[in-house]
Design a protein around this motif. Sequence first.
Motif, mmCIF file in Angstrom:
data_model
loop_
_atom_site.group_PDB
_atom_site.id
_atom_site.type_symbol
_atom_site.label_atom_id
_atom_site.label_comp_id
_atom_site.label_asym_id
_atom_site.label_seq_id
_atom_site.Cartn_x
_atom_site.Cartn_y
_atom_site.Cartn_z
ATOM 1 N N ARG A 26 -1.510 15.449 -3.262
ATOM 2 C CA ARG A 26 -0.066 15.284 -3.384
ATOM 3 C C ARG A 26 0.623 14.962 -2.063
ATOM 4 O O ARG A 26 1.675 14.319 -2.052
ATOM 5 C CB ARG A 26 0.562 16.530 -4.019
ATOM 6 N N ASN A 27 0.049 15.373 -0.941
ATOM 7 C CA ASN A 27 0.666 15.138 0.366
ATOM 8 C C ASN A 27 0.042 13.968 1.118
ATOM 9 O O ASN A 27 0.376 13.734 2.277
ATOM 10 C CB ASN A 27 0.591 16.404 1.226
ATOM 11 N N GLU A 28 -0.851 13.255 0.464
ATOM 12 C CA GLU A 28 -1.525 12.118 1.091
ATOM 13 C C GLU A 28 -1.250 10.883 0.246
ATOM 14 O O GLU A 28 -1.928 10.640 -0.757
ATOM 15 C CB GLU A 28 -3.024 12.378 1.189
ATOM 16 N N GLN A 29 -0.262 10.112 0.646
ATOM 17 C CA GLN A 29 0.211 8.998 -0.175
ATOM 18 C C GLN A 29 -0.895 7.993 -0.514
ATOM 19 O O GLN A 29 -1.024 7.592 -1.668
ATOM 20 C CB GLN A 29 1.361 8.287 0.530
ATOM 21 N N ALA A 30 -1.696 7.599 0.457
ATOM 22 C CA ALA A 30 -2.750 6.605 0.193
ATOM 23 C C ALA A 30 -3.784 7.163 -0.785
ATOM 24 O O ALA A 30 -4.228 6.465 -1.703
ATOM 25 C CB ALA A 30 -3.419 6.179 1.488
ATOM 26 N N ALA A 31 -4.172 8.412 -0.605
ATOM 27 C CA ALA A 31 -5.155 9.035 -1.495
ATOM 28 C C ALA A 31 -4.580 9.188 -2.900
ATOM 29 O O ALA A 31 -5.263 8.917 -3.891
ATOM 30 C CB ALA A 31 -5.589 10.383 -0.943
ATOM 31 N N GLN A 32 -3.321 9.604 -2.982
ATOM 32 C CA GLN A 32 -2.696 9.760 -4.291
ATOM 33 C C GLN A 32 -2.608 8.408 -5.001
ATOM 34 O O GLN A 32 -2.850 8.312 -6.200
ATOM 35 C CB GLN A 32 -1.312 10.380 -4.157
ATOM 36 N N GLN A 33 -2.315 7.365 -4.261
ATOM 37 C CA GLN A 33 -2.257 6.031 -4.845
ATOM 38 C C GLN A 33 -3.637 5.604 -5.354
ATOM 39 O O GLN A 33 -3.747 5.001 -6.419
ATOM 40 C CB GLN A 33 -1.735 5.024 -3.827
ATOM 41 N N THR A 34 -4.683 5.948 -4.615
ATOM 42 C CA THR A 34 -6.048 5.628 -5.052
ATOM 43 C C THR A 34 -6.349 6.289 -6.389
ATOM 44 O O THR A 34 -6.919 5.663 -7.289
ATOM 45 C CB THR A 34 -7.068 6.074 -3.983
ATOM 46 N N VAL A 35 -5.968 7.546 -6.521
ATOM 47 C CA VAL A 35 -6.182 8.275 -7.779
ATOM 48 C C VAL A 35 -5.404 7.609 -8.913
ATOM 49 O O VAL A 35 -5.960 7.309 -9.977
ATOM 50 C CB VAL A 35 -5.780 9.759 -7.635
ATOM 51 N N GLU A 36 -4.120 7.361 -8.688
ATOM 52 C CA GLU A 36 -3.268 6.807 -9.738
ATOM 53 C C GLU A 36 -3.711 5.416 -10.178
ATOM 54 O O GLU A 36 -3.745 5.117 -11.370
ATOM 55 C CB GLU A 36 -1.809 6.772 -9.284
ATOM 56 N N VAL A 37 -4.051 4.568 -9.221
ATOM 57 C CA VAL A 37 -4.462 3.208 -9.570
ATOM 58 C C VAL A 37 -5.762 3.240 -10.372
ATOM 59 O O VAL A 37 -5.906 2.524 -11.359
ATOM 60 C CB VAL A 37 -4.586 2.324 -8.305
ATOM 61 N N ALA A 38 -6.695 4.079 -9.985
ATOM 62 C CA ALA A 38 -7.965 4.165 -10.727
ATOM 63 C C ALA A 38 -7.737 4.651 -12.151
ATOM 64 O O ALA A 38 -8.358 4.149 -13.091
ATOM 65 C CB ALA A 38 -8.938 5.087 -10.000
ATOM 66 N N LEU A 39 -6.836 5.604 -12.326
ATOM 67 C CA LEU A 39 -6.581 6.153 -13.656
ATOM 68 C C LEU A 39 -5.767 5.212 -14.534
ATOM 69 O O LEU A 39 -5.960 5.161 -15.750
ATOM 70 C CB LEU A 39 -5.878 7.502 -13.549
ATOM 71 N N ARG A 40 -4.866 4.458 -13.920
ATOM 72 C CA ARG A 40 -3.974 3.604 -14.708
ATOM 73 C C ARG A 40 -4.447 2.167 -14.851
ATOM 74 O O ARG A 40 -4.109 1.496 -15.817
ATOM 75 C CB ARG A 40 -2.580 3.644 -14.110
ATOM 76 N N HIS A 41 -5.192 1.698 -13.860
ATOM 77 C CA HIS A 41 -5.671 0.310 -13.874
ATOM 78 C C HIS A 41 -7.146 0.292 -13.471
ATOM 79 O O HIS A 41 -7.491 -0.209 -12.395
ATOM 80 C CB HIS A 41 -4.839 -0.555 -12.923
ATOM 81 N N PRO A 42 -7.994 0.856 -14.316
ATOM 82 C CA PRO A 42 -9.407 0.986 -13.927
ATOM 83 C C PRO A 42 -10.125 -0.370 -13.860
ATOM 84 O O PRO A 42 -10.101 -1.144 -14.818
ATOM 85 C CB PRO A 42 -9.995 1.866 -15.021
ATOM 86 N N THR A 43 -10.680 -0.628 -12.715
ATOM 87 C CA THR A 43 -11.562 -1.770 -12.507
ATOM 88 C C THR A 43 -12.750 -1.230 -11.719
ATOM 89 O O THR A 43 -12.710 -0.098 -11.220
ATOM 90 C CB THR A 43 -10.887 -2.888 -11.695
ATOM 91 N N THR A 44 -13.760 -2.025 -11.580
ATOM 92 C CA THR A 44 -14.913 -1.593 -10.791
ATOM 93 C C THR A 44 -14.466 -1.209 -9.387
ATOM 94 O O THR A 44 -14.872 -0.181 -8.846
ATOM 95 C CB THR A 44 -15.975 -2.710 -10.728
ATOM 96 N N ASP A 45 -13.586 -2.007 -8.807
ATOM 97 C CA ASP A 45 -13.110 -1.761 -7.443
ATOM 98 C C ASP A 45 -12.291 -0.475 -7.333
ATOM 99 O O ASP A 45 -12.515 0.334 -6.430
ATOM 100 C CB ASP A 45 -12.283 -2.954 -6.964
ATOM 101 N N THR A 46 -11.344 -0.261 -8.267
ATOM 102 C CA THR A 46 -10.497 0.935 -8.165
ATOM 103 C C THR A 46 -11.298 2.210 -8.405
ATOM 104 O O THR A 46 -11.041 3.233 -7.771
ATOM 105 C CB THR A 46 -9.292 0.864 -9.125
ATOM 106 N N VAL A 47 -12.272 2.140 -9.294
ATOM 107 C CA VAL A 47 -13.111 3.315 -9.558
ATOM 108 C C VAL A 47 -14.023 3.592 -8.360
ATOM 109 O O VAL A 47 -14.228 4.749 -7.984
ATOM 110 C CB VAL A 47 -13.917 3.135 -10.858
ATOM 111 N N GLN A 48 -14.543 2.547 -7.732
ATOM 112 C CA GLN A 48 -15.366 2.745 -6.537
ATOM 113 C C GLN A 48 -14.543 3.350 -5.408
ATOM 114 O O GLN A 48 -15.032 4.211 -4.679
ATOM 115 C CB GLN A 48 -15.993 1.423 -6.088
ATOM 116 N N ARG A 49 -13.296 2.941 -5.286
ATOM 117 C CA ARG A 49 -12.412 3.535 -4.264
ATOM 118 C C ARG A 49 -12.182 5.015 -4.548
ATOM 119 O O ARG A 49 -12.157 5.832 -3.634
ATOM 120 C CB ARG A 49 -11.089 2.789 -4.209
#
Length: 126
Positions: A36-59
């Motif tokens: 919650r306090n790490e914007q880049a990490a939180q964005q990685t979680v959200e993008v993987a959950l909302r727009h799953p691609t091989t790349d976002t899941v690997q991130r």
Amino acid sequence: MLAAATTLVAWATTELAQGARSAVSGLTEYLRHRFRNEQAAQQTVEVALRHPTTDTVQRLGALLEQETLGDPAFGAEFLERFRKVQAIVAANQGDVTNIVSGDVSGSVVQARDVHGGISLGGHSDA
């Protein structure tokens, strides 16, 4: 961690029975809270959950791996929670969720276990 990330994203984007869906939501909320306090990490979680691609899941997998290396207690906690959710999802695999949508005409049968026959309209010549 990549396998766990891949499975988590699959669960989050699949129609699951209510009990399994609640368990998966709990695990995703755990990750959201963790980052919650790490914007880049939180964005990685959200993008993987909302727009799953091989790349976002690997991130996401790389993020979980990196976090585990820096904080082994996090890795242990995440994997423990993941295994519990995995057991709940497996236990709910037998549940059936039927959805009919779009333009449907004619007869539709939605069933899980059928013992015996199914007749749809018409007359039997027997």
